[in-house]
Design a protein around this motif. Sequence first.
Motif, PDB file in Angstrom:
ATOM      1  N   TYR A   1       0.824  -1.218   0.000  1.00  0.00           N
ATOM      2  CA  TYR A   1       0.000   0.000   0.000  1.00  0.00           C
ATOM      3  C   TYR A   1       0.859   1.269   0.000  1.00  0.00           C
ATOM      4  O   TYR A   1       0.603   2.198  -0.778  1.00  0.00           O
ATOM      5  CB  TYR A   1      -0.909  -0.014   1.235  1.00  0.00           C
ATOM      6  N   VAL A   2       1.908   1.274   0.831  1.00  0.00           N
ATOM      7  CA  VAL A   2       2.705   2.501   0.988  1.00  0.00           C
ATOM      8  C   VAL A   2       3.754   2.623  -0.124  1.00  0.00           C
ATOM      9  O   VAL A   2       3.921   3.687  -0.706  1.00  0.00           O
ATOM     10  CB  VAL A   2       3.389   2.526   2.379  1.00  0.00           C
ATOM     11  N   ASP A   3       4.449   1.514  -0.404  1.00  0.00           N
ATOM     12  CA  ASP A   3       5.571   1.586  -1.350  1.00  0.00           C
ATOM     13  C   ASP A   3       5.270   0.907  -2.683  1.00  0.00           C
ATOM     14  O   ASP A   3       6.134   0.890  -3.570  1.00  0.00           O
ATOM     15  CB  ASP A   3       6.812   0.914  -0.736  1.00  0.00           C
ATOM     16  N   THR A   4       4.084   0.278  -2.809  1.00  0.00           N
ATOM     17  CA  THR A   4       3.684  -0.502  -4.003  1.00  0.00           C
ATOM     18  C   THR A   4       4.751  -1.529  -4.402  1.00  0.00           C
ATOM     19  O   THR A   4       5.097  -1.678  -5.576  1.00  0.00           O
ATOM     20  CB  THR A   4       3.326   0.393  -5.220  1.00  0.00           C
ATOM     21  N   ILE A   5       5.282  -2.216  -3.385  1.00  0.00           N
ATOM     22  CA  ILE A   5       6.240  -3.288  -3.679  1.00  0.00           C
ATOM     23  C   ILE A   5       5.811  -4.543  -2.933  1.00  0.00           C
ATOM     24  O   ILE A   5       5.021  -4.481  -1.976  1.00  0.00           O
ATOM     25  CB  ILE A   5       7.698  -2.923  -3.278  1.00  0.00           C
ATOM     26  N   PHE A   6       6.340  -5.694  -3.402  1.00  0.00           N
ATOM     27  CA  PHE A   6       6.049  -6.970  -2.732  1.00  0.00           C
ATOM     28  C   PHE A   6       7.271  -7.867  -2.853  1.00  0.00           C
ATOM     29  O   PHE A   6       7.950  -7.893  -3.871  1.00  0.00           O
ATOM     30  CB  PHE A   6       4.857  -7.676  -3.393  1.00  0.00           C
ATOM     31  N   SER A   7       7.555  -8.593  -1.791  1.00  0.00           N
ATOM     32  CA  SER A   7       8.634  -9.583  -1.834  1.00  0.00           C
ATOM     33  C   SER A   7       8.085 -10.923  -1.363  1.00  0.00           C
ATOM     34  O   SER A   7       7.343 -10.993  -0.382  1.00  0.00           O
ATOM     35  CB  SER A   7       9.787  -9.151  -0.922  1.00  0.00           C
TER      36      SER A   7
ATOM     37  N   TRP B   1     -19.054  -8.608  10.970  1.00  0.00           N
ATOM     38  CA  TRP B   1     -17.758  -8.459  10.309  1.00  0.00           C
ATOM     39  C   TRP B   1     -17.952  -8.130   8.824  1.00  0.00           C
ATOM     40  O   TRP B   1     -18.903  -8.584   8.202  1.00  0.00           O
ATOM     41  CB  TRP B   1     -16.955  -9.754  10.403  1.00  0.00           C
ATOM     42  N   THR B   2     -17.014  -7.328   8.301  1.00  0.00           N
ATOM     43  CA  THR B   2     -17.003  -7.048   6.865  1.00  0.00           C
ATOM     44  C   THR B   2     -15.697  -7.590   6.297  1.00  0.00           C
ATOM     45  O   THR B   2     -14.623  -7.179   6.731  1.00  0.00           O
ATOM     46  CB  THR B   2     -17.091  -5.530   6.601  1.00  0.00           C
ATOM     47  N   PHE B   3     -15.821  -8.534   5.372  1.00  0.00           N
ATOM     48  CA  PHE B   3     -14.618  -9.165   4.805  1.00  0.00           C
ATOM     49  C   PHE B   3     -14.242  -8.533   3.470  1.00  0.00           C
ATOM     50  O   PHE B   3     -15.104  -8.164   2.679  1.00  0.00           O
ATOM     51  CB  PHE B   3     -14.856 -10.659   4.580  1.00  0.00           C
ATOM     52  N   ARG B   4     -12.952  -8.440   3.267  1.00  0.00           N
ATOM     53  CA  ARG B   4     -12.429  -8.044   1.953  1.00  0.00           C
ATOM     54  C   ARG B   4     -11.313  -9.010   1.575  1.00  0.00           C
ATOM     55  O   ARG B   4     -10.490  -9.348   2.425  1.00  0.00           O
ATOM     56  CB  ARG B   4     -11.876  -6.604   1.996  1.00  0.00           C
ATOM     57  N   ARG B   5     -11.322  -9.448   0.333  1.00  0.00           N
ATOM     58  CA  ARG B   5     -10.248 -10.340  -0.131  1.00  0.00           C
ATOM     59  C   ARG B   5      -9.122  -9.495  -0.702  1.00  0.00           C
ATOM     60  O   ARG B   5      -9.362  -8.587  -1.517  1.00  0.00           O
ATOM     61  CB  ARG B   5     -10.757 -11.295  -1.191  1.00  0.00           C
ATOM     62  N   THR B   6      -7.895  -9.789  -0.273  1.00  0.00           N
ATOM     63  CA  THR B   6      -6.751  -9.008  -0.739  1.00  0.00           C
ATOM     64  C   THR B   6      -5.614  -9.942  -1.141  1.00  0.00           C
ATOM     65  O   THR B   6      -5.560 -11.095  -0.708  1.00  0.00           O
ATOM     66  CB  THR B   6      -6.219  -8.083   0.378  1.00  0.00           C
ATOM     67  N   SER B   7      -4.739  -9.398  -1.961  1.00  0.00           N
ATOM     68  CA  SER B   7      -3.495 -10.102  -2.274  1.00  0.00           C
ATOM     69  C   SER B   7      -2.376  -9.075  -2.285  1.00  0.00           C
ATOM     70  O   SER B   7      -2.317  -8.226  -3.173  1.00  0.00           O
ATOM     71  CB  SER B   7      -3.580 -10.796  -3.636  1.00  0.00           C
ATOM     72  N   ALA B   8      -1.518  -9.164  -1.260  1.00  0.00           N
ATOM     73  CA  ALA B   8      -0.370  -8.256  -1.247  1.00  0.00           C
ATOM     74  C   ALA B   8       0.526  -8.553  -2.440  1.00  0.00           C
ATOM     75  O   ALA B   8       1.230  -7.683  -2.941  1.00  0.00           O
ATOM     76  CB  ALA B   8       0.401  -8.414   0.058  1.00  0.00           C
ATOM     77  N   LYS B   9       0.483  -9.800  -2.913  1.00  0.00           N
ATOM     78  CA  LYS B   9       1.348 -10.197  -4.030  1.00  0.00           C
ATOM     79  C   LYS B   9       0.929  -9.509  -5.325  1.00  0.00           C
ATOM     80  O   LYS B   9       1.747  -8.929  -6.029  1.00  0.00           O
ATOM     81  CB  LYS B   9       1.310 -11.709  -4.201  1.00  0.00           C
TER      82      LYS B   9
ATOM     83  N   GLY C   1      -1.577  -7.172  -5.445  1.00  0.00           N
ATOM     84  CA  GLY C   1      -2.113  -5.835  -5.152  1.00  0.00           C
ATOM     85  C   GLY C   1      -3.626  -5.802  -5.157  1.00  0.00           C
ATOM     86  O   GLY C   1      -4.232  -4.772  -4.810  1.00  0.00           O
ATOM     87  N   ALA C   2      -4.249  -6.925  -5.517  1.00  0.00           N
ATOM     88  CA  ALA C   2      -5.712  -6.946  -5.629  1.00  0.00           C
ATOM     89  C   ALA C   2      -6.376  -6.591  -4.297  1.00  0.00           C
ATOM     90  O   ALA C   2      -6.089  -7.212  -3.270  1.00  0.00           O
ATOM     91  CB  ALA C   2      -6.177  -8.335  -6.081  1.00  0.00           C
ATOM     92  N   GLY C   3      -7.231  -5.588  -4.326  1.00  0.00           N
ATOM     93  CA  GLY C   3      -8.042  -5.218  -3.169  1.00  0.00           C
ATOM     94  C   GLY C   3      -7.318  -4.444  -2.084  1.00  0.00           C
ATOM     95  O   GLY C   3      -7.948  -4.011  -1.104  1.00  0.00           O
ATOM     96  N   VAL C   4      -6.006  -4.231  -2.226  1.00  0.00           N
ATOM     97  CA  VAL C   4      -5.231  -3.648  -1.112  1.00  0.00           C
ATOM     98  C   VAL C   4      -5.555  -2.160  -0.935  1.00  0.00           C
ATOM     99  O   VAL C   4      -6.024  -1.742   0.135  1.00  0.00           O
ATOM    100  CB  VAL C   4      -3.719  -3.856  -1.333  1.00  0.00           C
ATOM    101  N   GLU C   5      -5.313  -1.380  -1.969  1.00  0.00           N
ATOM    102  CA  GLU C   5      -5.521   0.071  -1.849  1.00  0.00           C
ATOM    103  C   GLU C   5      -6.990   0.372  -1.534  1.00  0.00           C
ATOM    104  O   GLU C   5      -7.296   1.189  -0.663  1.00  0.00           O
ATOM    105  CB  GLU C   5      -5.103   0.760  -3.147  1.00  0.00           C
TER     106      GLU C   5
ATOM    107  N   GLU D   1      -8.379   2.385   1.823  1.00  0.00           N
ATOM    108  CA  GLU D   1      -9.097   3.647   1.641  1.00  0.00           C
ATOM    109  C   GLU D   1     -10.552   3.529   2.066  1.00  0.00           C
ATOM    110  O   GLU D   1     -11.166   4.515   2.482  1.00  0.00           O
ATOM    111  CB  GLU D   1      -8.923   4.138   0.201  1.00  0.00           C
ATOM    112  N   GLU D   2     -11.085   2.326   2.003  1.00  0.00           N
ATOM    113  CA  GLU D   2     -12.441   2.111   2.523  1.00  0.00           C
ATOM    114  C   GLU D   2     -12.463   2.332   4.032  1.00  0.00           C
ATOM    115  O   GLU D   2     -13.371   2.980   4.571  1.00  0.00           O
ATOM    116  CB  GLU D   2     -12.906   0.686   2.193  1.00  0.00           C
ATOM    117  N   LEU D   3     -11.421   1.834   4.711  1.00  0.00           N
ATOM    118  CA  LEU D   3     -11.363   2.042   6.168  1.00  0.00           C
ATOM    119  C   LEU D   3     -11.129   3.525   6.475  1.00  0.00           C
ATOM    120  O   LEU D   3     -11.757   4.089   7.387  1.00  0.00           O
ATOM    121  CB  LEU D   3     -10.243   1.190   6.786  1.00  0.00           C
ATOM    122  N   ALA D   4     -10.249   4.167   5.679  1.00  0.00           N
ATOM    123  CA  ALA D   4      -9.988   5.600   5.897  1.00  0.00           C
ATOM    124  C   ALA D   4     -11.278   6.399   5.774  1.00  0.00           C
ATOM    125  O   ALA D   4     -11.553   7.312   6.580  1.00  0.00           O
ATOM    126  CB  ALA D   4      -8.968   6.091   4.887  1.00  0.00           C
ATOM    127  N   ALA D   5     -12.108   6.037   4.802  1.00  0.00           N
ATOM    128  CA  ALA D   5     -13.382   6.733   4.604  1.00  0.00           C
ATOM    129  C   ALA D   5     -14.306   6.517   5.804  1.00  0.00           C
ATOM    130  O   ALA D   5     -15.022   7.434   6.222  1.00  0.00           O
ATOM    131  CB  ALA D   5     -14.051   6.229   3.320  1.00  0.00           C
TER     132      ALA D   5
END
Lengths: 164, 404
Positions: free
Chosen positions: A23-29, A138-146, A148-152, A156-160
């Motif tokens: 999210y912050v650096d748009t990188i993944f390892s 609970w509210t679920f969201r599917r994400t993949s840090a690998k 990037g799917a759903g991450v940003e 931002e949904e939580l920030a809102a």
Amino acid sequence: MLQRKICLLGAFGVGKTSLVRRYVDTIFSDAYLTTVGVKIDKKVVSLGAEQVALILWDIAGEDEVAAVRMSYLRGAAGYLLVADGTRPETLEAATSIQSRIVVELGRVPFLALLNKADLAQDWAISAARLQALEDAGWTFRRTSAKTGAGVEATFEELAALLAR
Amino acid sequence: MLDLPARISNSLFALVQTQRAVAHLLVDDTQTLVQAGGHLDHYGLSGLRCGEPACDQVPLLEGLLPLAETPFLIRSMEMPSGRVADVHFIADESAVWILLLDVTAEHDEARRVQQKAYDMTLLSQREARLIEQLESANQELTRAHRELAESREALLRTHHRLQQELRDAERYVRAILPAPLTQPFALDWRFVPSTELGGDSFGYHWIDPEHFALYLIDVCGHGVGAALLSVAVADTLRSEALPRTDFRKPGEVLAALNQAYQMARHDELFCTVWYGVYHRDAGLLRYACAGHPPAILVSGPRDCAGQGRSLAAAGPCVGISAAASYREEQCSLGSPARLFVFSDGTFEISRPDGSQMAFSDFTDMITRPVEEGECELDRLLDYARQVHGGETLEDDFTILRMAL
């Protein structure tokens, strides 16, 4: 500028640090590096006309020996509970953490992330268990840090939610 | 408190300050940074401005002030410089001291240990999941195997029942075949279906005291369907059950048979037929053919090499075209002579190398002299099996021999 503290919590190895890096650096390892203690990052987002600085607390994952220190959540406006979709036990760890947060902080906005969505063939969390938790609010969201799917979108949904 | 002399206390403080790279912040009750000092650069906190909001300059303070408890410690916080600090919060009247002590070495060591422990735990969790999946797959396989075994048993039962029914049917087909004749002439045959039920059938009977009918039917294919049609056609001829048909006239018989057994009404099955009528007093053989191999007439005594004459007649298979007509031929048939009527399975024999037996080999076998006590039908069957390389032939082997 408005600042909001957001904590990332969950069992070890679920990908909390990878989500922040994505999210912050748009990188993944692919290499797994465990987190000891706390790492703080800052990301400024625009919510309408307003800018909000998100202070992201990446807190070391919980294991059988060390529980999450609830005092670290002090002042958090919201949190992300992270589970690994390929390890059902991490969802149970998330439910345990969440129940302790409610005792410590009361009802604070949060989203539950089912991370590693790219590993669909290894997905191991039952739909019935998810439905039960959704029924509990609970509210679920599917994400993949690998990938990037759903991450940003999730951050931002939580920030809102926090800016309301 | 340690009861130490001032010089020792000062040395200890100097030691901690040097080894732990101590830095400090002082924030007042309005959360304004009042004071900052020590090794701030070490933590990437240089450039702080006193008199301005502390939380805006030091993000880790967000939400923590005012203190809920004192002293308060955050262990192993990674700072902007990459160094790791234990962050101590200590209330001092209305202000809060924040002390940073470097613990990077301890953090790195703890991380190495934790990394190994987590790697091992993740591996064991993965192993447990794999074992669970394998056990589940094993149970599924066991269940599938059990179901398969049950299905196999049911199939075997059905197979045995069908085999029994086929054997019964074969017995019936054989039972309705006419017995060999010895008077007034010898008539013998060999009938060896390639499967339990073949597509060949034959028959012969006296139409009246002077006319003797002889016929062989070969339905395309094998099995129950072909056998049923073959038996039905043979029975039609045997019982002379074709309307307005003179069974002494082979061409007329095949034309009527063709009308009665059109393939469109018989599951797309068709057949070849050879039909002949021997007029005993005239010594004459009339015959017609529906796509069937020609019969062969061998004249002369059995113990001498004979000359084979092909008894062919033009006409298509029965069942294909309703408009078909069948040419009738005739020839003299006087003693000594042998007439062979057969299906294509007697000469279309494949060798193990895939090549085919020649038709001339077949005619050589039936025109060869026959020794005393020898039967040329058995000789021919043995030869066919020898050429094929096995007891079971690919097609029905049916041959009739009429000897005058």
